[in-house]
Write a protein that holds these residues in place. Sequence first.
Motif, PDB file in Angstrom:
ATOM      1  N   LEU A   1       1.169  -1.143  -6.413  1.00  0.00           N
ATOM      2  CA  LEU A   1       0.473  -2.271  -5.784  1.00  0.00           C
ATOM      3  C   LEU A   1       1.012  -3.608  -6.282  1.00  0.00           C
ATOM      4  CD1 LEU A   1      -3.333  -1.477  -5.544  1.00  0.00           C
ATOM      5  CD2 LEU A   1      -1.820  -2.164  -3.716  1.00  0.00           C
ATOM      6  N   LEU A   2       1.337  -3.624  -7.568  1.00  0.00           N
ATOM      7  CA  LEU A   2       1.786  -4.880  -8.163  1.00  0.00           C
ATOM      8  C   LEU A   2       3.272  -5.125  -7.975  1.00  0.00           C
ATOM      9  CD1 LEU A   2      -0.205  -4.773 -11.513  1.00  0.00           C
ATOM     10  CD2 LEU A   2      -0.778  -5.982  -9.433  1.00  0.00           C
ATOM     11  N   ARG A   3       3.971  -4.129  -7.491  1.00  0.00           N
ATOM     12  CA  ARG A   3       5.423  -4.278  -7.349  1.00  0.00           C
ATOM     13  C   ARG A   3       5.755  -5.383  -6.335  1.00  0.00           C
ATOM     14  NH1 ARG A   3       9.485   0.389  -5.317  1.00  0.00           N
ATOM     15  NH2 ARG A   3      11.394  -0.744  -5.699  1.00  0.00           N
ATOM     16  N   ARG A   4       6.695  -6.210  -6.732  1.00  0.00           N
ATOM     17  CA  ARG A   4       7.032  -7.351  -5.883  1.00  0.00           C
ATOM     18  C   ARG A   4       7.814  -6.874  -4.651  1.00  0.00           C
ATOM     19  NH1 ARG A   4      10.283 -11.907  -5.383  1.00  0.00           N
ATOM     20  NH2 ARG A   4      12.070 -10.846  -6.298  1.00  0.00           N
ATOM     21  N   VAL A   5       7.499  -7.467  -3.528  1.00  0.00           N
ATOM     22  CA  VAL A   5       8.239  -7.130  -2.306  1.00  0.00           C
ATOM     23  C   VAL A   5       8.982  -8.392  -1.871  1.00  0.00           C
ATOM     24  CG1 VAL A   5       8.063  -6.217   0.024  1.00  0.00           C
ATOM     25  CG2 VAL A   5       6.402  -5.525  -1.687  1.00  0.00           C
ATOM     26  N   PRO A   6      10.266  -8.494  -2.201  1.00  0.00           N
ATOM     27  CA  PRO A   6      10.988  -9.726  -1.864  1.00  0.00           C
ATOM     28  C   PRO A   6      11.118  -9.899  -0.359  1.00  0.00           C
ATOM     29  CG  PRO A   6      12.239  -8.347  -3.398  1.00  0.00           C
ATOM     30  CD  PRO A   6      11.114  -7.532  -2.895  1.00  0.00           C
ATOM     31  N   ASP A   7      11.082 -11.149   0.067  1.00  0.00           N
ATOM     32  CA  ASP A   7      11.167 -11.469   1.497  1.00  0.00           C
ATOM     33  C   ASP A   7      12.430 -10.869   2.122  1.00  0.00           C
ATOM     34  OD1 ASP A   7       8.859 -12.786   1.523  1.00  0.00           O
ATOM     35  OD2 ASP A   7       9.678 -14.814   1.682  1.00  0.00           O
ATOM     36  N   GLU A   8      13.545 -11.047   1.428  1.00  0.00           N
ATOM     37  CA  GLU A   8      14.820 -10.634   2.021  1.00  0.00           C
ATOM     38  C   GLU A   8      14.882  -9.126   2.211  1.00  0.00           C
ATOM     39  OE1 GLU A   8      18.136 -12.358   0.059  1.00  0.00           O
ATOM     40  OE2 GLU A   8      17.512 -14.389   0.557  1.00  0.00           O
ATOM     41  N   ALA A   9      14.405  -8.401   1.184  1.00  0.00           N
ATOM     42  CA  ALA A   9      14.417  -6.936   1.296  1.00  0.00           C
ATOM     43  C   ALA A   9      13.483  -6.492   2.415  1.00  0.00           C
ATOM     44  CB  ALA A   9      14.008  -6.306  -0.023  1.00  0.00           C
TER      45      ALA A   9
ATOM     46  N   TRP B   1       0.824  -1.204   0.000  1.00  0.00           N
ATOM     47  CA  TRP B   1       0.000   0.000   0.000  1.00  0.00           C
ATOM     48  C   TRP B   1       0.864   1.262   0.000  1.00  0.00           C
ATOM     49  CZ3 TRP B   1      -4.493   0.241  -1.840  1.00  0.00           C
ATOM     50  CH2 TRP B   1      -5.381  -0.832  -1.715  1.00  0.00           C
ATOM     51  N   LEU B   2       1.961   1.172   0.734  1.00  0.00           N
ATOM     52  CA  LEU B   2       2.850   2.344   0.743  1.00  0.00           C
ATOM     53  C   LEU B   2       3.528   2.518  -0.602  1.00  0.00           C
ATOM     54  CD1 LEU B   2       4.489   2.293   4.274  1.00  0.00           C
ATOM     55  CD2 LEU B   2       2.601   3.654   3.449  1.00  0.00           C
ATOM     56  N   ASN B   3       3.845   1.377  -1.247  1.00  0.00           N
ATOM     57  CA  ASN B   3       4.384   1.446  -2.603  1.00  0.00           C
ATOM     58  C   ASN B   3       3.375   2.101  -3.537  1.00  0.00           C
ATOM     59  OD1 ASN B   3       6.950   0.466  -2.452  1.00  0.00           O
ATOM     60  ND2 ASN B   3       6.347  -1.670  -2.729  1.00  0.00           N
ATOM     61  N   ALA B   4       2.108   1.709  -3.339  1.00  0.00           N
ATOM     62  CA  ALA B   4       1.049   2.291  -4.167  1.00  0.00           C
ATOM     63  C   ALA B   4       0.938   3.791  -3.909  1.00  0.00           C
ATOM     64  CB  ALA B   4      -0.272   1.608  -3.865  1.00  0.00           C
ATOM     65  N   TRP B   5       1.054   4.159  -2.646  1.00  0.00           N
ATOM     66  CA  TRP B   5       0.973   5.574  -2.251  1.00  0.00           C
ATOM     67  C   TRP B   5       2.111   6.366  -2.908  1.00  0.00           C
ATOM     68  CZ3 TRP B   5      -1.479   9.624  -0.850  1.00  0.00           C
ATOM     69  CH2 TRP B   5      -0.952  10.605  -0.052  1.00  0.00           C
ATOM     70  N   ARG B   6       3.296   5.768  -2.883  1.00  0.00           N
ATOM     71  CA  ARG B   6       4.437   6.434  -3.515  1.00  0.00           C
ATOM     72  C   ARG B   6       4.300   6.387  -5.042  1.00  0.00           C
ATOM     73  NH1 ARG B   6      10.699   4.814  -3.080  1.00  0.00           N
ATOM     74  NH2 ARG B   6       9.861   2.997  -4.101  1.00  0.00           N
ATOM     75  N   GLY B   7       3.826   5.223  -5.553  1.00  0.00           N
ATOM     76  CA  GLY B   7       3.614   5.098  -7.002  1.00  0.00           C
ATOM     77  C   GLY B   7       2.621   6.128  -7.496  1.00  0.00           C
ATOM     78  N   LEU B   8       1.603   6.359  -6.661  1.00  0.00           N
ATOM     79  CA  LEU B   8       0.607   7.381  -7.020  1.00  0.00           C
ATOM     80  C   LEU B   8       1.301   8.731  -7.207  1.00  0.00           C
ATOM     81  CD1 LEU B   8      -2.513   8.217  -7.081  1.00  0.00           C
ATOM     82  CD2 LEU B   8      -2.173   8.808  -4.705  1.00  0.00           C
ATOM     83  N   ALA B   9       2.160   9.068  -6.253  1.00  0.00           N
ATOM     84  CA  ALA B   9       2.855  10.358  -6.322  1.00  0.00           C
ATOM     85  C   ALA B   9       3.774  10.420  -7.537  1.00  0.00           C
ATOM     86  CB  ALA B   9       3.667  10.574  -5.045  1.00  0.00           C
TER      87      ALA B   9
END
Lengths: 337, 597
Positions: free
Chosen positions: B70-78, B17-25
């Motif tokens: 929203l669709l951006r992958r969030v890897p476990d390690e990161a 969701w935060l990625n989406a928030w930043r992606g929106l910006a």
Amino acid sequence: MSAFDAQDTARWFRECFEAVRTQVAQVIVGQNDVVEGVLVCLAANGHVLLEGMPGLGKTLLVRTLAESVGLGFSRIQFTPDMMPADVTGTNVLASSPTGDRVFEFRRGPVFANMILADEINRATPKTQSALLEAMQERSVTVGGTKHTLAEPFLVMATQNPIEQEGTYPLPEAQLDRFFFKLLVPYPSKADLFEVVERTTGSASAEPQVVASSDDVLRMRQTVRDVPISRDVLDFALSIVVATHPEGEGSSAFAKRYARYGSSPRGAQAIVTAGKVYALLDGRFNVAREDVKKAAVAALRHRVILNFEAEADGVTADQLVHESVKAAEIGKADPIGV
Amino acid sequence: MNPVAESLDRFRKRVRWLNAWRGLAIGVCVGAALASGWACLDWARIWYTNWRGLGLLACLGGIAGLVAGLLRRVPDEALARSIDVRARLKDRVKTAVEVRPSTTVFDRPQSEDARRALESVVPESIYPVRLSRWHIAALALMVLAASIFLLGNSPVVHGPKTPSERAELKVAGQKVERVAAPVAEAAQKAQAPTGTKLASDLTRFAQELENGRLNREEALRKANDLAKQAEQEAKDRADTAQQRAQQAETALSKYQAKLAEDSGLKPEDLEKTNLTPDQEAALDQAMRDSGISAPAPQLSSEQLKNMGLTRTAERLSQMTPNEREKLRQAAAVRQAAIQKEIDRIDKLPPAERKAAEQERARLQQQLRDAQKLGEALKLTDEQMKALRELMQMPEMKQLQELLAKMRQKSQQMAQEGKAPTKEDLEELKKQIEELTQAMKDPKAREEIRKALEDALKQMQSGKMSLDAMQAMMTSLGMIPSSQQGQSGSSDDEGAYGKTDDDSFANTGRVNKSQHEMETKGQTSPVGVRGQWRNDKGEEWSVSVKAPTQVGNRSSVPYQKVLPTYRKAAEKAMSGGKIPKDQEKRVKEYFESLSGGK
């Protein structure tokens, strides 16, 4: 070993460590970092080089530590006229029960669990190198016969930074064999008060034996089992690489002031010490903080500064600190939201 | 599966969701940057836009960024590393994620330790919603785009136009925009690139008017150009419509020929009825001789031609079998008489025969005509009946009429610029449907229907262009609103653009016998409110004050022609062709030229 056993082991490690520290603290006033560093070396199976002015309790520290863990202790006072055989021992002519004259190996002071190599820089390189084999191979060879040293084996060498006249600075190869180099500072006024009070009165504190050689060996095995993540390992290696004056990953500071960087033993020392610190902190994994904590003591004697550094008054500690900073760059939060 | 990895899910959700928030910006940043560029193009009058367009661009950018985030992958390690850093978990989570269970004795306790540590962390606390630099940049870029757009559309930038003029042109622009849409639609249906261009030009013109980018003079000049373009477009559509109608006619003829053949009328039989005027005359004579009255024609020559028939065929088919028999006998008698006369000449002495040679040739021609007529009369009663039925098929007649009507409307549009009314087009459409439905041959029906519908489409497209032109001119006051909907009628001839007796309204051009010529020097438009010459209300007319020399300098002194023009002006005033309010102005003009005499 189940999870509960592992937790018990970790708890035992901490308790054992603290018990020895407590015993040492009864004799040694202050110097907490030095005491902890020496104990870390004990747990990590590494030798330690203590550097400090005379009379700061280096010898007392080592002796107290040996007494606390109930290990055999011997002290070697290095002097320029000391020979290697004075360290390792020698073959002497002796009578056998049958009356024959035979060569018999008489063990030198190195045949103990804990060796205090006092003022090691006063001995000639030849004698210093006699200790080299003992430190690295855990054995000595005399008259073509190899004699294995008892485990645990720990060399604690001291040297003082003054009175350089007539001394033989330890060669890089030998320095590299020390796990940590600890600087023994002057005690604070409060600590000094305590020292004077303790040493000038009639009462004397005798440390109790709170651990055995088996405990030490078990501690060493426990340390080896602590996991470390690739990230933290990478961080540790980055620090080591950053001390190199050239090559990929070297820091700008090292490029300017380092003549030689740390050897791979430096990385091994950082990681192993990090594992000890992790256990002491009640964790089962090594963190960056552990690595950072170990970095200076593990690397300060492994980096050789150039002339420019000496001219600019740059110390090895500064170089290590800068290397840590360089290694931290780009290792921040990977999710920048 | 690693138990810690499961515990990461709620953090991953939060990070998404935060990625989406930043992606929106970020998306809004990109969109707003593009919008700024568009606003610049708008300012430079290269590509017009409006608030909706700019907003849409920013919104699209934002939505794209949101979805991408929203669709951006969030890897476990990161994620694990991030949690360690943010929650100060001292690399617990990262180690737990990386280390495989049962590798060392501490793996399981370490994993448990990490899980416990994670449980104590609230995702919202380590991943709070924040305004980042992207958000600020997005806001700044949106403000920038809006500022550029506002500034570009500011009256201050676009010269000293009065608010009333701006308002008036804006209203005109809205009207033009309304007519541009159907033109574009019709052009798209008719697949006419020129129509599409016209629609695009109209839209652009409307935007220019709405945005206040044109003053009255420029607007009128541009409207004039567009009117010509629309007129040309309408003509092109009308031409194409005529071609399609022609195609339909050809297809219909083929269909009729086929019907005739099916009825037993072969082309060679019908050819027998194709008589020359002399042979027609012979037929008339034969009819008169037999006492048969000439039947009234049922079909026009055009219709007969389209059906591949002749007038003779029509006449013969209208006769009774007895009448045709009478004609046949009369024709036979006539043939015999001519032959007898030829034989008589042949038996004359050579000298006399030579003298009668001309007469013999004439008789032989008459004999050939009679024989040809005889051939035509040999068609059987059945064939005549089939021919009669073919001619009397009502849908054929109606189709013929429909085609004629479409041709006429197309011609009117091409030549007079007169568009068919909506009712006309609807009726044509209805007729096309009904009549083609009645045709039995599916192939011919489809061919004719398609051609007719295409022709209709072209007419509709042409009508749209003309209507658009009409609406545009009306909205700009170049023709009175009272004449709306009369495009192409004789009354509104010359209501816009060039006329025989009027100057181009504010176009910088001056008419001279249908040949426009550039004025030399700066024109100065003057709006004059007056009365439309047909007394249909008040109207704006705009005259152009320009230097008098148009084209080459005249060698005739103006004093010589002045009386003629003065007389023409007086005649116009007395005939009520000049608004009363303007009569004084005309008088003063001529007086100024003649020095008050």
